[in-house]
Scaffold this motif. Structure first.
Motif, PDB file in Angstrom:
ATOM      1  N   LYS A 183      -1.095 -35.515 -75.039  1.00 22.81           N
ATOM      2  CA  LYS A 183      -1.134 -36.514 -74.040  1.00 22.81           C
ATOM      3  C   LYS A 183      -0.887 -37.405 -75.048  1.00 22.81           C
ATOM      4  CE  LYS A 183      -1.174 -38.152 -69.789  1.00 22.81           C
ATOM      5  NZ  LYS A 183      -0.527 -37.980 -68.932  1.00 22.81           N
TER       6      LYS A 183
ATOM      7  N   ASP B  74      -0.098 -32.889 -68.476  1.00 28.52           N
ATOM      8  CA  ASP B  74      -0.019 -32.720 -67.127  1.00 28.52           C
ATOM      9  C   ASP B  74       1.298 -31.897 -66.579  1.00 28.52           C
ATOM     10  OD1 ASP B  74       1.099 -34.797 -68.326  1.00 28.52           O
ATOM     11  OD2 ASP B  74       0.844 -36.125 -66.461  1.00 28.52           O
TER      12      ASP B  74
ATOM     13  N   ASP C  60      -5.268 -36.148 -63.587  1.00 26.57           N
ATOM     14  CA  ASP C  60      -3.669 -36.195 -63.723  1.00 26.57           C
ATOM     15  C   ASP C  60      -3.193 -34.807 -63.995  1.00 26.57           C
ATOM     16  OD1 ASP C  60      -1.203 -36.987 -64.899  1.00 26.57           O
ATOM     17  OD2 ASP C  60      -2.039 -37.626 -66.840  1.00 26.57           O
TER      18      ASP C  60
ATOM     19  N   ASP D 144      -0.815 -32.783 -61.200  1.00 23.40           N
ATOM     20  CA  ASP D 144       0.386 -32.269 -61.517  1.00 23.40           C
ATOM     21  C   ASP D 144       0.549 -30.652 -61.553  1.00 23.40           C
ATOM     22  OD1 ASP D 144       1.469 -34.822 -62.053  1.00 23.40           O
ATOM     23  OD2 ASP D 144       2.228 -34.188 -64.024  1.00 23.40           O
TER      24      ASP D 144
HETATM   25 MG   LIG Z   1       0.869 -37.398 -64.626  1.00 25.47          MG
END
Ligand SMILES: [Mg+2]
Ligand SMILES: Nc1ncnc2c1ncn2[C@@H]1O[C@H](COP(=O)(O)OP(=O)(O)OP(=O)(O)O)[C@@H](O)[C@H]1O
Ligand SMILES: Nc1ncnc2c1ncn2[C@@H]1O[C@H](COP(=O)(O)OP(=O)(O)OP(=O)(O)O)[C@@H](O)[C@H]1O
Ligand SMILES: [Mg+2]
Lengths: 341, 352
Positions: free
Chosen positions: A177, A210, B246, B250
């Motif tokens: 991330k 994600d 998050d 998703d």
């Molecule tokens: Mg996201």
């Protein structure tokens, strides 16, 4: 530096530390032991039954594992309220078991929603979000530290590429991330890139965590070997297991350069079904087989894996976690034993 | 004011019975203007009693370092209480503050809500998804507090506060009750992060006590992720800190067919901002190919928070029927219609 994955004990029977854990741990460990006995595996278990209370890991267990360098571990539930770190974390950090490896692949006979899943998740196992460094700065405000170091990131990236090379895998994907955690995950990504440059014949790409999860839910076939920091690894191994057939099917291993612990990849104690003779022992039996390969007992490993996969493929004796399953754990164990030889 | 934005109060319609509303419209960038036009057209055809205040956010005439979103635009949202936002892109590496960050900070958008429901006609491996992610949106792992403590060793701070945790939990339970959902699951990793996620959990427990009609449970993030891909029917409303939210939202989008379909709502101090979660899709900008469904479904969330449930139901029904028939769908979900034909098909099916 390279990572030996072979044990060079040479003692027979090979002594192995066994920690059955709690919840379904005892019964799936017993199932695995029965299969081992039936297959006449030259392994001798040093068995320790204990649970995750405030004492941590008993000294005798630590001594046994230090001596043997090989262990099979069941699940331990870490209560939120307990003061101590989880048994899992203590073992991983004490013995520097830095690489967690989980390979999830569709199993013929086990119906899933996605065909063609074949991913290897390689997870950094010793730092990241699992540092345990937390404090309350002012009442009602808690800070928790995530630590990413160059040394450990390079080490896990090396491990991933060596794994890919040894197992003829084509691609390594680094999961991170770094768009938000620019320095910490940025460092992890940077290290992966540096290592990737040494393996030009292995494709390398990277993906934000994600998006990775979204892609896994929709097109899991695109992934091959994946490498990532600790917490993302925990989440993504569980997704991979869920995609390829559930929590009770796949084994996992934790490696240091000189020692290894094998276990059910998802590490859940499933207390609500513990002791009811319904849990799926497949992951634990396969973890045992994975351990046998590590001990260079390949023949016994193959025999056990083949027997288990045949039972799953036949689909007649399946535990209730699998579609159409109604069998008891003990009957499943018997069916595996009947398929041996 | 300069030409940085202009505001257009456009009277769409007013229902003789009941309330009328004003809402701020940010068409956004890339495919934003096309899909917002489509959504406004659909709402207009449904006689939604909304007057729009349109604000074009653009970097023209804004110097790097200045905020791109004007005070007027922000005040418009705070005054109206509702906003619909298309995707926006911040120019990278030019010293502008992220547009999304500005909006989040200035409007105090503390919770992000993303419902994901399987859509008949959209082919995915899952037909049994009906879950809602409620994500804490202001703190956690996104604090931006990082530093190198020694060469090659970086620390990153995750911050969990009681006040933010209580707020997002309160919202999750209120949402569950208002939308007749049965269960709220707090998703966490308190087995490892005992203090930070532990604080989040104790806040959720505290709020749960005030909602005896909603079943409350707690689940580790890894376990939740595993259930979502193997047995999503097990889950209902989920509430969690920022990073998990998050990831989970998703993951859920992946279950139902991707970002072109999933709506999202942001809850702020006295305002709600509906937006699609996808980006500006510059690759298909201006080609009349974009899928407006995500933004449309976001707008329906806004209607529901205005209590305009009947109108929302009507539009949803028409949309689902077009999607199910799969004759006028856009390319991203396997169809070959344009955005405008899809829009027309929906409007044709709205019975007023
Ligand atoms: Mg996201
Ligand atoms: N080997 C297995 N066989 C069957 N089911 C399993 C197995 N391992 C995990 N599971 C399932 O995964 C779920 C998650 O396990 P976890 O340890 O988080 O649950 P728990 O909190 O201990 O128990 P529960 O939530 O069931 O009360 C369990 O509910 C269980 O049904
Ligand atoms: N509403 C939509 N309809 C059709 N396709 C879409 C839609 N939204 C995104 N896409 C497609 O999904 C892909 C990713 O686009 P998206 O804009 O979300 O990400 P991005 O390129 O990172 O943009 P940004 O930088 O604005 O976030 C693109 O190929 C785009 O065409
Ligand atoms: Mg994007």
């Amino acid at each position: 530096n390279s990572f030996p994955i072979l044990h060079t004990g040479g003692v027979h029977p090979v002594p192995v530390t066994l920690m059955p854990g709690e919840g379904i741990g005892l019964e799936v460990a017993n199932s695995m032991i029965r299969v081992f006995e039936a297959a006449d595996v030259p392994v001798e278990f040093e068995r320790f039954e204990f649970t995750d209370l405030d004492e941590g890991v008993p000294d005798a267990v630590v001594a046994s594992f230090r001596k043997n360098g090989v262990a099979l571990k069941g699940p331990f539930n870490t209560p939120v309220k307990s003061k101590s770190k989880s048994i899992n974390i203590i073992l991983r950090t004490t013995f520097d078991l830095f690489a967690n490896v989980v390979h999830c692949k569709n199993i013929p006979g086990v119906k899933t929603r996605h065909p063609g899943v074949d991913v290897v998740v390689i997870r950094e196992n010793t730092e990241g979000e699992y540092s345990g460094l937390e404090h309350e700065t002012v009442p009602g405000v808690v800070e928790s530290l995530k630590i990413i170091s160059r040394e450990k990131s390079i080490r896990i990236a090396e491990y991933a590429f060596q794994y890919a090379e040894r197992n003829n895998r084509k691609k390594v994907t680094a999961v991170h991330k770094a768009n938000i955690m620019k320095q910490s995950d940025g460092l992890f990504l940077q290290c992966c890139k540096e290592v990737a440059a040494k393996y030009p014949y292995i494709e390398f790409d990277n993906m934000i965590v994600d998006n990775t999860c979204m892609q896994m839910a929709s097109k899991p076939q695109q992934f091959d070997v994946m490498v990532m920091p600790n917490l993302y690894g925990n989440i993504i191994t569980n997704i991979a297991c869920g995609l390829a057939g559930g929590q009770g099917l796949f084994p996992g291993a934790n490696f240091s350069p000189t020692a290894a612990i094998f276990e059910q990849a998802t590490r859940h104690a499933a207390k609500s079904i513990g002791g009811m003779d319904v849990a799926n022992p497949s992951a634990t039996i396969l973890a045992g087989a994975m351990m046998l390969r590590y001990l260079k007992l390949n023949e016994q490993a193959s025999g056990i894996e083949t027997a288990l996969l045949e039972v799953l493929q036949d689909g007649k004796v399946l535990t209730p976690d699998l579609p159409g399953g109604k069998a008891k754990l003990s009957d499943f164990t018997k069916a595996v034993i009947a398929k041996l030889d | 004011m300069g030409s940085r934005f202009h505001s257009v109060g456009r009277r769409l319609s007013s229902s003789s019975a009941g309330k009328s509303f004003r809402a701020t419209l940010f068409p956004g960038h890339g495919i934003g203007p096309e899909i917002s036009a489509a959504v406004v057209e659909i709402l207009e055809a449904s006689k939604v009693p909304i007057t729009w205040e349109e604000h074009i956010i653009s970097v023209d005439n804004v110097k790097p370092g200045q905020d791109i979103v004007s005070r007027e635009a922000l005040d418009s949202v705070l005054k109206n209480g509702y906003a619909l936002k298309g995707p926006m892109a911040t120019p990278i590496g030019k010293g502008y503050r992220s547009l999304n960050l500005t909006l989040r900070k200035e409007l105090g958008l503390y919770a992000n809500v993303r419902p994901c429901k399987s859509i008949p006609g959209v082919n995915t491996a899952y037909q049994d998804v009906d879950v809602v992610t409620v994500r804490e949106n202001t703190e956690g792992e996104y604090s931006g507090l990082e530093h190198e403590v020694a060469p090659g060793v970086v620390e990153s701070l995750k911050v969990i506060t009681k006040s933010a945790s209580l707020k997002v939990a309160e919202y999750a339970f209120a949402y569950a009750r208002a939308n007749k959902r049965k269960m709220v699951t707090a998703v966490h990793k308190a087995s490892v992060m005992k203090m930070s996620d532990g604080l989040f959990l104790s806040c959720a427990q505290q709020v749960a006590k005030n909602y005896p009609d909603i079943h409350y449970e707690e689940m580790l993030i890894d376990n939740a992720a595993s259930y979502l891909v193997s047995n999503p029917g097990r889950m209902d409303v989920m509430v969690m800190p920022n990073l998990y939210g998050d990831i989970v939202s998703d993951l859920c989008a992946g279950l139902i067919g991707g970002l072109g379909l999933t709506p999202s709502g942001n809850m702020g101090k006295g305002c709600m901002m509906a937006e699609a979660v996808h980006g500006t899709a510059p690759d298909i900008q201006g080609m009349d190919m974009a899928n407006p469904t995500a933004l449309l479904m976001s707008a329906l969330m806004m209607l529901r928070s205005m209590d305009l449930h009947d109108t929302a139901d009507k539009i949803a029904k028409a949309t689902y029927s077009v999607l199910k028939e799969a004759k006028y769908t856009t390319k991203d979900i396997g169809g070959n219609s344009s955005c405008s034909d899809y829009t027309k098909a929906i409007i044709d099916r709205i019975d007023i």
